[in-house]
Design an enzyme around this catalytic site. Structure first.
Site, mmCIF file in Angstrom:
data_model
loop_
_atom_site.group_PDB
_atom_site.id
_atom_site.type_symbol
_atom_site.label_atom_id
_atom_site.label_comp_id
_atom_site.label_asym_id
_atom_site.label_seq_id
_atom_site.Cartn_x
_atom_site.Cartn_y
_atom_site.Cartn_z
ATOM 1 N N SER A 110 -11.742 -54.996 -16.758
ATOM 2 C CA SER A 110 -11.196 -56.130 -17.503
ATOM 3 C C SER A 110 -11.857 -56.309 -18.868
ATOM 4 C CB SER A 110 -11.330 -57.407 -16.672
ATOM 5 O OG SER A 110 -10.531 -58.410 -17.217
ATOM 6 N N THR A 160 -14.524 -60.314 -17.308
ATOM 7 C CA THR A 160 -14.774 -60.594 -18.727
ATOM 8 C C THR A 160 -16.246 -60.825 -18.954
ATOM 9 O OG1 THR A 160 -12.623 -61.483 -19.214
ATOM 10 C CG2 THR A 160 -14.426 -62.333 -20.527
ATOM 11 N N THR A 205 -12.744 -59.054 -23.655
ATOM 12 C CA THR A 205 -11.925 -58.900 -22.459
ATOM 13 C C THR A 205 -10.677 -58.077 -22.741
ATOM 14 O OG1 THR A 205 -10.850 -60.155 -20.677
ATOM 15 C CG2 THR A 205 -10.543 -60.991 -22.894
ATOM 16 N N ARG A 214 -0.016 -61.451 -24.887
ATOM 17 C CA ARG A 214 -0.697 -62.607 -24.250
ATOM 18 C C ARG A 214 -2.183 -62.644 -24.658
ATOM 19 N NH1 ARG A 214 -5.478 -63.180 -21.031
ATOM 20 N NH2 ARG A 214 -5.237 -64.949 -19.654
ATOM 21 N N VAL A 215 -2.656 -63.816 -25.000
ATOM 22 C CA VAL A 215 -4.078 -64.001 -25.328
ATOM 23 C C VAL A 215 -4.613 -65.148 -24.488
ATOM 24 C CG1 VAL A 215 -5.730 -64.569 -27.158
ATOM 25 C CG2 VAL A 215 -3.722 -63.186 -27.697
ATOM 26 N N GLY A 216 -5.802 -64.972 -23.929
ATOM 27 C CA GLY A 216 -6.414 -66.037 -23.138
ATOM 28 C C GLY A 216 -7.443 -66.804 -23.952
ATOM 29 N N THR A 270 -15.725 -67.475 -18.478
ATOM 30 C CA THR A 270 -14.984 -66.373 -17.868
ATOM 31 C C THR A 270 -14.030 -66.970 -16.838
ATOM 32 O OG1 THR A 270 -15.149 -64.311 -16.604
ATOM 33 C CG2 THR A 270 -16.826 -65.977 -16.167
ATOM 34 N N GLY A 271 -12.945 -66.251 -16.574
ATOM 35 C CA GLY A 271 -11.958 -66.750 -15.614
ATOM 36 C C GLY A 271 -10.595 -66.872 -16.264
ATOM 37 N N GLY A 319 -7.819 -67.576 -18.354
ATOM 38 C CA GLY A 319 -7.769 -68.164 -19.689
ATOM 39 C C GLY A 319 -6.700 -69.210 -19.861
HETATM 40 C C1 SD4 Z 1 -8.698 -64.192 -20.106
HETATM 41 N N1 SD4 Z 1 -10.809 -65.268 -19.670
HETATM 42 O O1 SD4 Z 1 -8.177 -63.395 -20.884
HETATM 43 C C2 SD4 Z 1 -10.141 -64.004 -19.700
HETATM 44 C C3 SD4 Z 1 -10.162 -63.274 -18.402
HETATM 45 C C4 SD4 Z 1 -11.424 -63.368 -17.638
HETATM 46 O O2 SD4 Z 1 -12.672 -62.968 -15.826
HETATM 47 O O3 SD4 Z 1 -12.380 -63.971 -18.038
HETATM 48 N N2 SD4 Z 1 -11.531 -62.824 -16.492
HETATM 49 O O4 SD4 Z 1 -8.093 -65.137 -19.625
#
Ligand code: SD4
Length: 292
Positions: A48, A148, A166, A176-178, A199-200, A202
């Site tokens: 990722s 990430t 990431t 797509r952008v987080g 992280t997580g 987005g």
């Molecule tokens: C996102 N925050 O693009 C990132 C993905 C991520 O652990 O952190 N995954 O949404």
């Protein structure tokens, strides 16, 4: 000031090592976080981030990255960048070599090439197989692949910096952008207060500007841990869709105290300083109905 570097997830520990070397030798927090996250960006086993990240729905790897320099609130970011394995280093060039803060897509790639970055194929054999299995309906998109890397550091001069990089959600819509490249959401750093990174998922994280909020809580006197708890509590209260997902923050104050909190169990923060070099499972919420 005793230096320290904190990053997300298990692979953060390996990424901390070049960052720590820079910090120990008196180098800058900004150099440290950029060199540090590059370890994950170049590692094909990390699905990722950077090279080897899972592709978008059309089978192309698109990466997002950003840096924030706590000395000046300098910010540079790229998103939807293809064919460049080290997007955080490109984000730094955006910050230092242009009058802008954020480049996307084809423009970001063109800029990277003018700065001497080599174009490469980012899709590995593993990534292609995973994408094909998803496309053929053999597997679902992994809902919670958490790889990430966010990294925050304090150097010997008391400077703070943050980086976040990431390849985003697996098999995402092209473009797509987080949260990761967004200042205040994926990362923030201010020498006067502290630094934070996320992280997580987005789509949820981006709604509460959590990294900025954590730094502001620290400015008001909260510890990094209390600041992370306040922001995760606010996130799950205001964004109920966040609850099933793993989302986490790391934070560092200007004296080198750190904190980490996640929505669910299993989040690991990698911490490297004179006193520590280990993975810590963070405190978490939700799973057991409250602060645990
Ligand atoms: C996102 N925050 O693009 C990132 C993905 C991520 O652990 O952190 N995954 O949404």
């Amino acid at each position: 000031m005793p230096p320290i570097v904190v990053s997300t997830w298990r692979f953060g520990l390996a990424a901390n090592q070049p960052a720590w070397k820079i910090l120990k030798q008196g180098g800058s927090a900004l150099d440290a976080v950029i060199q540090g996250v590059e370890v994950a960006e170049r590692d094909p086993a990390v699905k990722s981030v950077g090279y080897g990240g899972y592709p978008n729905a059309e089978g192309e790897v698109e990466v997002d990255a950003a840096v924030v320099d706590g000395r000046s609130l300098g910010y540079g970011a790229v998103a939807g960048l293809k064919n460049i394995a080290t997007p955080t280093a490109v984000a730094r060039r955006v910050m230092e070599k242009t009058d802008h803060v954020f480049l996307v897509g084809e423009g970001a790639l063109q800029f990277a090439r003018t700065q001497g970055f080599q174009a490469c194929e980012m899709l590995t054999e593993d990534g292609r197989k995973a994408w094909e299995a998803w496309k053929n309906g053999q597997t679902d998109a992994p809902a919670d692949v958490h790889d990430t890397i966010g990294m925050i550091a304090l150097d010997q001069r008391g400077n703070l910096a943050a980086a976040c990089t990431t390849s985003g959600a697996a098999f995402k819509l092209p473009g797509r952008v987080g949260d990761s490249p967004l200042i205040g959401s994926g990362l923030y750093a201010d020498n006067d207060a502290g630094a934070a990174a996320a992280t997580g998922r987005g789509e949820e994280i981006a709604r509460t500007c959590g990294s900025y909020a954590i730094v502001e809580h620290m400015r008001q006197g909260k510890s990094p841990q209390a600041a992370c708890e306040a922001v995760v509590q606010h996130l799950v209260a205001r964004v109920p869709k966040a609850q099933p997902h793993q989302m986490a923050y790391i934070a560092l104050d200007k004296r080198g105290n750190w904190g980490a909190v996640a929505t669910r169990s299993g989040f690991l923060a990698a911490v490297t300083s004179n006193a520590e070099n280990h993975l810590c499972e963070s405190r978490y919420f939700i799973d057991r109905g409250g602060v645990v």
